[in-house]
Each structure stands twice: as structure tokens, then as C-alpha cells.
Design a protein around this motif. Structure first.
Motif, short mmCIF file in Angstrom:
data_model
loop_
_atom_site.label_atom_id
_atom_site.label_comp_id
_atom_site.label_asym_id
_atom_site.label_seq_id
_atom_site.Cartn_x
_atom_site.Cartn_y
_atom_site.Cartn_z
N GLY A 78 0.82 -1.20 0.00
CA GLY A 78 0.00 0.00 0.00
C GLY A 78 0.85 1.26 0.00
N GLU A 79 0.39 2.27 -0.70
CA GLU A 79 1.17 3.50 -0.89
C GLU A 79 1.73 4.04 0.41
OE1 GLU A 79 -0.17 6.19 -4.68
OE2 GLU A 79 -1.61 5.95 -3.05
N VAL A 114 -8.24 -3.74 4.15
CA VAL A 114 -8.62 -4.52 5.32
C VAL A 114 -8.53 -3.61 6.54
CG1 VAL A 114 -7.83 -6.68 4.27
CG2 VAL A 114 -6.26 -5.36 5.71
N HIS A 115 -8.88 -4.15 7.72
CA HIS A 115 -8.96 -3.35 8.94
C HIS A 115 -7.94 -3.87 9.95
CE1 HIS A 115 -12.75 -1.57 7.50
NE2 HIS A 115 -13.01 -2.78 7.05
N HIS A 116 -6.79 -3.22 10.00
CA HIS A 116 -5.74 -3.65 10.91
C HIS A 116 -4.99 -2.41 11.39
CE1 HIS A 116 -3.40 -6.68 12.86
NE2 HIS A 116 -2.27 -6.35 12.27
N ASP A 117 -4.29 -2.52 12.51
CA ASP A 117 -3.61 -1.36 13.06
C ASP A 117 -2.25 -1.13 12.40
OD1 ASP A 117 -2.48 -3.59 14.17
OD2 ASP A 117 -2.41 -2.83 16.22
N ALA A 118 -2.30 -1.00 11.08
CA ALA A 118 -1.16 -0.60 10.28
C ALA A 118 -1.59 0.64 9.49
CB ALA A 118 -0.74 -1.73 9.33
N ILE A 119 -0.66 1.25 8.76
CA ILE A 119 -0.99 2.51 8.08
C ILE A 119 -1.91 2.28 6.89
CG2 ILE A 119 -0.05 4.51 6.86
CD1 ILE A 119 2.51 4.17 8.48
N ASP A 120 -1.58 1.30 6.07
CA ASP A 120 -2.28 1.10 4.80
C ASP A 120 -2.33 -0.40 4.46
OD1 ASP A 120 -3.52 1.74 2.44
OD2 ASP A 120 -1.76 2.63 1.48
N PRO A 121 -2.99 -1.20 5.31
CA PRO A 121 -2.97 -2.66 5.11
C PRO A 121 -3.87 -3.11 3.97
CG PRO A 121 -4.40 -2.12 6.94
CD PRO A 121 -3.77 -0.82 6.49
N LEU A 138 -5.44 -11.80 5.50
CA LEU A 138 -4.71 -12.14 6.72
C LEU A 138 -5.12 -11.20 7.85
CD1 LEU A 138 -1.23 -13.12 5.23
CD2 LEU A 138 -3.24 -14.55 5.66
N ASP A 139 -4.25 -10.36 8.36
CA ASP A 139 -4.55 -9.59 9.56
C ASP A 139 -5.66 -8.57 9.31
OD1 ASP A 139 -2.12 -10.90 9.81
OD2 ASP A 139 -1.34 -9.45 11.24
N THR A 140 -6.79 -8.76 9.98
CA THR A 140 -7.89 -7.80 9.92
C THR A 140 -8.80 -8.03 11.13
OG1 THR A 140 -9.66 -6.88 8.53
CG2 THR A 140 -9.39 -9.26 8.48
N GLY A 141 -9.36 -6.96 11.64
CA GLY A 141 -10.24 -7.10 12.80
C GLY A 141 -11.69 -7.33 12.44
N GLN A 142 -12.02 -7.18 11.15
CA GLN A 142 -13.39 -7.40 10.71
C GLN A 142 -13.38 -7.67 9.21
OE1 GLN A 142 -15.83 -3.71 10.47
NE2 GLN A 142 -14.02 -2.66 11.29
N VAL A 143 -14.46 -8.23 8.73
CA VAL A 143 -14.65 -8.45 7.29
C VAL A 143 -15.91 -7.69 6.90
CG1 VAL A 143 -15.03 -10.12 5.46
CG2 VAL A 143 -13.56 -10.72 7.39
N ASP A 144 -15.74 -6.64 6.09
CA ASP A 144 -16.89 -5.82 5.70
C ASP A 144 -17.40 -6.22 4.32
OD1 ASP A 144 -15.25 -4.59 3.78
OD2 ASP A 144 -14.74 -2.93 5.10
N LYS A 145 -18.44 -5.53 3.87
CA LYS A 145 -19.09 -5.90 2.61
C LYS A 145 -18.16 -5.74 1.42
CE LYS A 145 -23.92 -5.10 3.91
NZ LYS A 145 -25.16 -4.32 3.62
N SER A 146 -17.33 -4.69 1.43
CA SER A 146 -16.44 -4.48 0.30
C SER A 146 -15.39 -5.59 0.22
CB SER A 146 -15.76 -3.11 0.39
OG SER A 146 -14.89 -3.04 1.50
N MET A 147 -14.95 -6.08 1.36
CA MET A 147 -14.00 -7.20 1.39
C MET A 147 -14.67 -8.47 0.87
SD MET A 147 -12.31 -6.35 5.10
CE MET A 147 -11.32 -7.83 5.20
#
Length: 247
Positions: A78-79, A114-121, A138-147
Motif C-alpha cells: 500500500g502507498e 482490510v482493517h488492521h492497526d497498520a498505516i495502509d494494510p 490475513l490480519d484484519t479485525g473485521q470483514v466488511d461488505k467491500s471485502m
């Protein structure tokens, strides 16, 4: 397509995907020499890797990136995630914006947020030229509709089943670490993973790999049973409608 999961878990993550003599890596989270050794053990020459796609810059996903410098392998991330990646030669850096499409040998690669405590995962969707599809989440705290929409109709799902929340709560981790794991930018529980797969799997013989299991806060049998229970609600049985492997 061939999948070789070279490492999985908090000690390091690295996945090799191969088709028609083309290999790419998703993450490089173990030491460079270990990646070389494990590639050779599965019959892949390290100098044949055409690209490395990084989900995020935590050490268990980027530790082995000096491999890229040795073999002149382009590295995609990610950028904004490049702010925390400092071990890659400048000419090999490939920043990606959301929804980018990349040709890499016999692969076409898309990314998704995805949703993780990184800058641009990121997560990744990898297709072959004949449209065989693999999704890596891989690392994500949730799976949303776009995922879910990005991953739909995959032939292979590689997804984390990190923890059982009750085991996290009972662990000796500091409360701050417990809160991080359980948060919406932490990691997926077995139940969250099972719920996502119930939404995604259509019983066409998909291969599922459950990865990134916590060694302290999960059990392979528990992750497996949780996913099988949810998929059975749709009438799907392992071995008939899908295949399941816990890494």
C-alpha cells in the motif's frame, strides 16, 4: 494453481503461489535464509519469484524482505505502508493505490482494504490468466461488505482464524494487548472467520486454508470445528462441498 504456505502465525507469514512456472509471494515475514530454504524444499528456485505482495509492514510480514534485494524482486505494498518499510532497494519499490491491478507473470493481482492497526494494510485477490481465483485475507479485525465482494467466487480462500475470544480474555496478556487483538483493527476470531466463509462459500469445491492461528489463544481443532459448524448450516460438508486445511 499451487499454494505453498511457507510460514503462518505470529512468528512469521509467507505464502507462495505458483502457476505456469510463475511464483509470487504474499508476505515475507520470516528470515531471508528461511524463505530461501523453504522455497527450495517445495521445489521453487528463489530467483524465479516474480513479485512479493506485502499485506502490511509488521515484522511478521516483512522480516525477510532483503530477499527482494538479493534476487531483484519487485515488492508491492500500500502507498502509505512504505513509510514503515525500509529494507527494500528503491528501484524495487512498487506502491499501490486501492483497487490497483497488476500483471505479474501468469498472475493478475488486485488489492482490497482490510482493517488492521497498520498505516495502509491490504488483502489480495490473485487470478490466473484462465480466471482461477485465490483470495488472501490475513490480519484484519473485521470483514466488511467491500471485502466480501472482492473475495466472492474464489476457488481458494486463505484467511486468518486468529483466536478464540474467551482464550484471549483468560490469557496473561496485558489488557492493552487483549483490547488490540479483539478490536475492529485487530485480528479475526474463529467465529468471525466462520461467518465470512459462510457468506463466501457456495459449495463448488473451494479450498479453504485457515491461517495465522495464535499459538496461545486458539486451537486448530477449535478453528476447524467453528468453520465446519457454520458451513453445515448451509448444508455444506467438508470433503463434499469444500476442502478445509488448518495451517
Amino acid at each position: 494453481m499451487r499454494v505453498d504456505i511457507l510460514a503462518s502465525g505470529s512468528s512469521g507469514n509467507c505464502i507462495a503461489l505458483t502457476t505456469n512456472e510463475t511464483t509470487i509471494l504474499i508476505d515475507a515475514g520470516i528470515a531471508k535464509t528461511k524463505i530461501e530454504k523453504r522455497l527450495l524444499e517445495v521445489g521453487i528456485k528463489p530467483n524465479s519469484v516474480r513479485g512479493i505482495f506485502i499485506t502490511h509492514a509488521h515484522s511478521d510480514h516483512v522480516k525477510g524482505l532483503p530477499l527482494a534485494n538479493k534476487y531483484k524482486i519487485p515488492v508491492y505494498a500500500g502507498e502509505r505502508e512504505w513509510k514503515n518499510i525500509t529494507t527494500v532497494d528503491e528501484d524495487l519499490i512498487r506502491p499501490i493505490g486501492v483497487g490497483g491491478i497488476f500483471g505479474c507473470g501468469h498472475f493478475i493481482v488486485n488489492d482490497f482494504n482490510v482493517h488492521h492497526d497498520a498505516i495502509d494494510p491490504r488483502g489480495y485477490v490473485v487470478r490466473t490468466l484462465d480466471n482461477f481465483k485465490v483470495s488472501i485475507c490475513l490480519d484484519t479485525g473485521q470483514v466488511d461488505k467491500s471485502m466480501l465482494n472482492a473475495m466472492r467466487h474464489s476457488d481458494i480462500y486463505i484467511i486468518e482464524a486468529n483466536h478464540e475470544p474467551r482464550m484471549v480474555e483468560a490469557s496473561d496478556y496485558p489488557n492493552s494487548v487483549k483490547a488490540r487483538i479483539l478490536s475492529h483493527v485487530g485480528h479475526l476470531s474463529n467465529e468471525q472467520t466462520a461467518t465470512a466463509l459462510k457468506e463466501l462459500v457456495i459449495g463448488k469445491g473451494e479450498q479453504i486454508y485457515l491461517t495465522h492461528l495464535s499459538s496461545k489463544n486458539n486451537l486448530p481443532m477449535l478453528a476447524e470445528k467453528t468453520v465446519k459448524r457454520e458451513l453445515s448450516k448451509k448444508g455444506y460438508q467438508a470433503g463434499n462441498h469444500y476442502e478445509l486445511e488448518v495451517i
